[in-house]
Design an enzyme around this catalytic site. Structure first.
Site, PDB file in Angstrom:
ATOM      1  N   SER A 272       8.324   4.386   0.670  1.00 22.60           N
ATOM      2  CA  SER A 272       7.394   3.631  -0.151  1.00 22.60           C
ATOM      3  C   SER A 272       7.660   3.844  -1.641  1.00 22.60           C
ATOM      4  CB  SER A 272       5.965   4.059   0.188  1.00 22.60           C
ATOM      5  OG  SER A 272       5.039   3.365  -0.602  1.00 22.60           O
TER       6      SER A 272
ATOM      7  N   SER B   8       0.878  -1.166   0.000  1.00 16.38           N
ATOM      8  CA  SER B   8       0.000   0.000   0.000  1.00 16.38           C
ATOM      9  C   SER B   8       0.917   1.217   0.000  1.00 16.38           C
ATOM     10  CB  SER B   8      -0.889  -0.015   1.243  1.00 16.38           C
ATOM     11  OG  SER B   8      -1.932   0.915   1.093  1.00 16.38           O
ATOM     12  N   GLU B   9       0.776   2.106  -1.001  1.00 16.56           N
ATOM     13  CA  GLU B   9       1.808   3.128  -1.185  1.00 16.56           C
ATOM     14  C   GLU B   9       1.805   4.195  -0.091  1.00 16.56           C
ATOM     15  OE1 GLU B   9      -0.529   2.439  -3.487  1.00 16.56           O
ATOM     16  OE2 GLU B   9      -1.362   4.257  -4.396  1.00 16.56           O
ATOM     17  N   ASN B  10       0.801   4.176   0.788  1.00 10.42           N
ATOM     18  CA  ASN B  10       0.857   5.086   1.936  1.00 10.42           C
ATOM     19  C   ASN B  10       1.726   4.536   3.065  1.00 10.42           C
ATOM     20  OD1 ASN B  10      -1.308   3.181   2.081  1.00 10.42           O
ATOM     21  ND2 ASN B  10      -2.083   4.249   3.874  1.00 10.42           N
TER      22      ASN B  10
END
Lengths: 218, 232
Positions: free
Chosen positions: A87, A45-47
Site C-alpha cells: 500500500s 484505503s492505506e490499510n
C-alpha cells in the site's frame, strides 16, 4: 460560509475521471459522497484496499473489511487487496493522483501540521507523513480560523509539521486558495456571503488577490 | 512437507521470555492474533517490546497486555482509542516510538528481506527526522531508516496449511505478511487449518518458509471498532 458538507462538495469538483484517490479521516471522507456518478475513480484505503465501496448493510458487516478509519466498508467491483507494505509502496511510488486530508495549520509555503499538539495526547501520525511526502496533488480541507478566531493559514506553522512544501490547494469554510510554488496563498474563490476583506483578516500568511474573486458555486 | 503444527496458543508462545521483542499483526482490531494475545496474558510474560501498527483498545487486543503492565515499549504509527495507553504514556510507565505508517511497514519488510536500511521521503523536515541521516536523490530529500526484526512474530491468517503457507482475507492482511518474514520465530494462528495440498499455491500470500509454528485458533471474536452501515 461553507459548512463541512459544503467544503466536501467543493473539493469533489476537483476530482477528475480516472483518478486514484486517498481520502483522510473527517471532512475528506465526506468527499466520496459528492463525486459525480459519471466519473470513474478508485478510492484507496492505506490499510490495504483499492476500491472502497459504501458502508455495508447490517447483514453484510464483516470485521475483515475496514477502512483506515477502522469503519466497516464494502468493496467495489474490480477492487484489489494487498499488504500495508504494498500500500505504501504505491503511495511512495507516486501512483496516487490526489490526496485529500485535514489540517490544523498550513503555511504559505505549503507546509502542513496535522498530527500533534504538544502537551496534549499524542496519538501518532498514522500514514499522513508518508502520504504528504509522496502525493502528486494534495488538497487540504480545513477551517480557516480556530474557534478563538486565530488564523490557521500562517506564514509559518507553529505546531509540529507533518510535511514540507506539499499542500497545493486549500478549501476552507471561507475560501478556495492555491498555494503557489514560490510561496503565498492565491485567493481563487470566496464562500457565499463572505467578502474578500473577511478573508484578508482571517489569513495571517501572504494572501495574493488578483482581479475579481468569484463566489464558490456548489 | 515439514509439519509445523502445535496444539494451541499456549504451546505456541511457551518459550517467549520476559523482555522479548514481538511483532503483532493487525490494523486496528482487524487481523490481530487474538489467541496468542490471550495466551500471553495467561503466561504473564513481562517487559515486552511490541511492534504493532496500533495498540488495541482498552479491553481488547494489545490493550489487554497494557492493562496488566506486561508491555515496556510500543513501536506503532497510531495509538489513539486507548485511555489506559494514554495514562501510562503520560506517567512515563510506557515507552513509545511513533513511526510513520509506511515507514513502519517498510522497516518491517526490510527486516524480513535482509535490507538493513533504506531511504524514504516520509518525515523529512519533521521531528521524525531528528538524528537521522538525510540524503538528496534526484533533487528530493530522503531519510535513512533501519530495518526492524523481532524475536517472535505473532500473525493471524484466514487459512493456513500444516507447513505454514498462509492466506489472509480482506483488509485483515495489513502488516501480517511482512511481520511473518521479519520474526526469528513466527507463530501463525489461523481460522482454518488444512492439510498440505488443499491450498492453491497460486493464492498463497505468505510462503510457509517464514512460519515456524502454526495452530488452529478458536473462539474468534473479531471485534469491530466502528460499525458503520448503510440503512436500506
Amino acid at each position: 460560509m461553507l459548512d463541512k458538507t459544503g467544503i466536501a462538495k467543493r473539493i469533489a469538483q476537483e476530482v477528475k475521471d480516472g483518478m486514484y484517490i486517498n481520502l483522510g479521516i473527517g471532512i475528506p471522507t465526506l468527499v466520496a459522497n459528492y463525486i459525480p456518478a459519471n466519473l470513474n475513480v478508485v478510492l484507496q484505503s492505506e490499510n490495504g484496499l483499492l476500491g472502497i465501496g459504501p458502508f455495508p448493510t447490517e447483514d453484510k458487516v464483516d470485521a475483515d473489511f475496514i477502512n483506515a478509519g477502522k469503519q466497516t466498508i464494502t468493496m467495489m467491483p474490480g477492487s484489489s487487496l494487498f499488504s500495508s507494505a504494498e500500500s505504501f509502496a504505491m503511495i511512495r511510488g507516486g501512483n496516487i493522483h490526489l490526496t485529500i486530508l485535514g489540517a490544523m495549520e498550513v503555511s504559505e509555503t505549503g507546509d502542513i501540521a496535522n498530527w500533534k499538539v504538544p502537551g496534549k495526547m499524542v496519538k501518532g501520525m498514522g500514514g499522513a507523513m508518508d502520504l504528504v511526502a509522496s502525493a502528486n496533488h494534495i488538497i487540504v480541507a480545513m477551517q480557516h480560523c480556530s474557534k478563538e478566531g486565530a488564523s490557521k493559514l500562517l506564514k509559518k506553522c507553529t505546531l509540529p509539521i507533518t510535511g514540507l512544501n506539499c499542500v497545493k490547494k486549500i478549501v476552507t469554510d471561507l475560501a478556495v486558495l492555491d498555494v503557489l510554488p514560490k510561496g503565498g496563498f492565491k485567493l481563487l474563490e470566496r464562500a457565499p456571503g463572505v467578502t474578500v476583506e473577511q478573508i484578508k483578516n482571517a489569513t495571517e500568511g501572504k494572501l495574493i488577490i488578483e482581479g475579481d474573486i468569484p463566489e464558490i458555486r456548489i | 512437507m515439514i509439519d509445523k503444527v502445535v496444539a494451541n496458543a499456549d504451546e505456541a508462545v511457551r518459550d517467549i521470555p520476559d523482555n522479548a521483542v514481538l511483532m503483532l499483526g493487525g490494523f486496528g482490531l482487524s487481523g490481530i492474533p487474538e489467541n496468542c494475545l490471550a495466551a500471553l496474558l495467561r503466561k504473564g510474560v513481562k517487559g515486552l517490546t511490541c511492534i504493532s501498527n496500533n495498540a488495541g483498545v482498552d479491553d481488547f487486543g494489545i490493550g489487554l497486555l497494557l492493562k496488566t503492565r506486561q508491555v515496556k515499549k510500543m513501536i506503532s504509527s497510531y495509538v489513539g482509542e486507548n485511555a489506559e495507553f494514554e495514562r501510562q504514556l503520560l506517567t512515563g510507565e510506557l515507552e513509545v516510538d511513533l513511526i510513520p505508517q509506511g515507514t513502519l511497514a517498510e522497516r518491517i519488510r526490510a527486516g524480513g528481506a535482509g535490507i538493513p536500511a533504506f531511504f524514504t521521503p516520509a518525515g523529512y523536515g519533521t521531528e521524525v527526522a531528528e538524528g537521522k541521516e538525510v540524503r538528496e536523490f534526484h533533487g528530493k530529500m530522503y531519510l535513512m531508516e533501519h530495518w526492524l526484526r523481532a524475536d517472535f512474530s505473532l500473525v493471524k491468517a484466514w487459512k493456513g496449511d500444516t507447513t505454514g503457507n498462509l492466506i489472509y482475507r480482506g483488509t485483515s492482511r495489513n502488516f501480517n505478511p511482512m511481520m511473518a518474514a521479519a520474526g526469528k520465530i513466527t507463530i501463525a494462528e489461523v481460522e482454518e487449518l488444512v492439510p498440505v495440498g488443499e491450498l492453491d499455491p497460486n493464492q498463497i500470500h505468505t510462503p510457509g518458509i517464514y512460519v515456524q509454528r502454526i495452530f488452529q485458533g478458536k473462539n474468534y471474536e473479531k471485534r469491530i471498532e466502528q460499525k458503520t452501515i448503510t440503512k436500506i
